[in-house]
Scaffold this active site. Structure first.
Site, short mmCIF file in Angstrom:
data_model
loop_
_atom_site.label_atom_id
_atom_site.label_comp_id
_atom_site.label_asym_id
_atom_site.label_seq_id
_atom_site.Cartn_x
_atom_site.Cartn_y
_atom_site.Cartn_z
N LEU A 1 63.50 33.48 35.34
CA LEU A 1 63.75 32.78 34.08
C LEU A 1 65.22 32.94 33.69
CD1 LEU A 1 60.58 33.81 32.08
CD2 LEU A 1 61.04 31.61 33.13
N LEU B 1 61.72 33.25 22.78
CA LEU B 1 60.99 33.51 24.02
C LEU B 1 61.90 34.12 25.10
CD1 LEU B 1 58.31 33.21 25.56
CD2 LEU B 1 59.08 30.94 26.28
N ASP B 2 61.46 35.26 25.65
CA ASP B 2 62.14 35.93 26.77
C ASP B 2 63.61 36.20 26.50
OD1 ASP B 2 59.82 36.03 28.33
OD2 ASP B 2 60.17 34.03 29.13
N ALA B 3 63.94 36.48 25.26
CA ALA B 3 65.34 36.72 24.90
C ALA B 3 65.55 38.05 24.20
CB ALA B 3 65.85 35.57 24.01
#
Length: 280
Positions: free
Chosen positions: A193, A224-226
């Site tokens: 990602l 998200l995913d940060a």
């Protein structure tokens, strides 16, 4: 006891902490510190110390707050190492991260207690309950996600975990859930990602001739995913590895990275600093 400190850097911080502990009769066992800049930077400290018999930890906290933390405007915490952190795990169908954490917990390699496992699927119930851990099936229907999150919050509220781990829990948690959960949340994902976002990341990686695959453990934020990254690792692959082989290798990396991140958090080795972390 474990002491964590974050504050603006300036002369005298270590001396003040050490003097306070000396006067309390404590013996410092380990000490790590870091400054982002000695002049105007942020200062971070992790310290382990032993208290003599008869010292009240609550009284020590109150005295430290007045005598050290307030003058230096510290963000700080003091954790009694005799109290094992309580960990709740959320999982879907992929079980490698869950099994790794349970294995390390059974071998006393994780300084924490797994207090519950919850999943939007029921396939892993026997594996979990055979170890004496409570397993809760909380389905997530497309039109009833708020109700599922509310049920999870009720379960977590009853279990009172100090940490929630997403061991490949394949649902996006809402900002409302994260605001109400009352504990840090750690997630694990493959390191493709965002280059290979969406379905079939290993198939996408194979098609692009990827030579390194890996995993990232991070704290969960509403973006998200940060969230702040705790740990990462990679392994080499080649043209001989098909997508299934990459997925197997990726699972090996994921389980190791997740286990390290959870262990470090439970040992109070991770200090969050904005969008990043300091890991002692």
């Amino acid at each position: 006891m474990r002491l964590l400190v974050a504050c603006a850097d300036r002369p005298g911080i270590v001396a003040a902490v050490s003097r306070f502990l000396l006067e309390a009769g404590a013996n410092i066992i380990h000490s790590d510190q870091h400054s982002t800049d000695p002049w105007g930077g942020e200062f971070f400290l992790r310290m382990e110390f032993a208290l003599p018999p008869g010292v009240d930890p609550d009284a020590l906290r109150a005295a430290f707050a007045r005598g050290v933390a307030e003058p230096f405007v510290m963000d700080w915490s003091l954790w009694d190492v005799q109290r094992r952190k309580r960990v709740a795990i959320l999982v879907s169908k992929y079980d490698h991260g869950l099994q790794e954490l349970l294995w390390r917990w059974r071998r006393a390699e994780l300084h924490a207690d797994v207090v519950l496992v919850a999943s939007n699927h029921d396939e892993l119930r026997a594996d979990v309950e055979n170890l004496g851990v409570a397993y809760h099936h909380v389905p997530v229907a497309p039109d009833a996600k708020p109700q599922a999150e509310q049920r999870l919050l009720e379960l977590l509220g009853a279990a009172q975990p100090d940490l929630v781990v997403l061991a490949r829990y394949m649902q996006i948690l809402s900002g409302d859930f994260l605001d109400r959960v009352g504990a840090p949340v750690i997630n694990i994902h493959h390191s493709f990602l965002p280059a290979f976002a969406g379905a079939g990341p290993y198939e996408q990686a194979k098609a692009r001739g990827v030579k390194l695959i890996g995993a990232t453990a991070h704290y969960v934020t509403e973006e998200l995913d940060a969230g702040p990254i705790i740990e990462q690792d990679v392994i080499r692959v080649s043209h001989r590895d098909d997508a299934a082989a990459m997925a197997r290798r990726g699972a090996d990396i994921e389980r190791a990275v997740l286990a390290r991140a959870v262990a470090w958090h439970c040992e109070d080795r991770v200090l969050r600093h904005g969008s990043t972390t300091v890991v002692f």
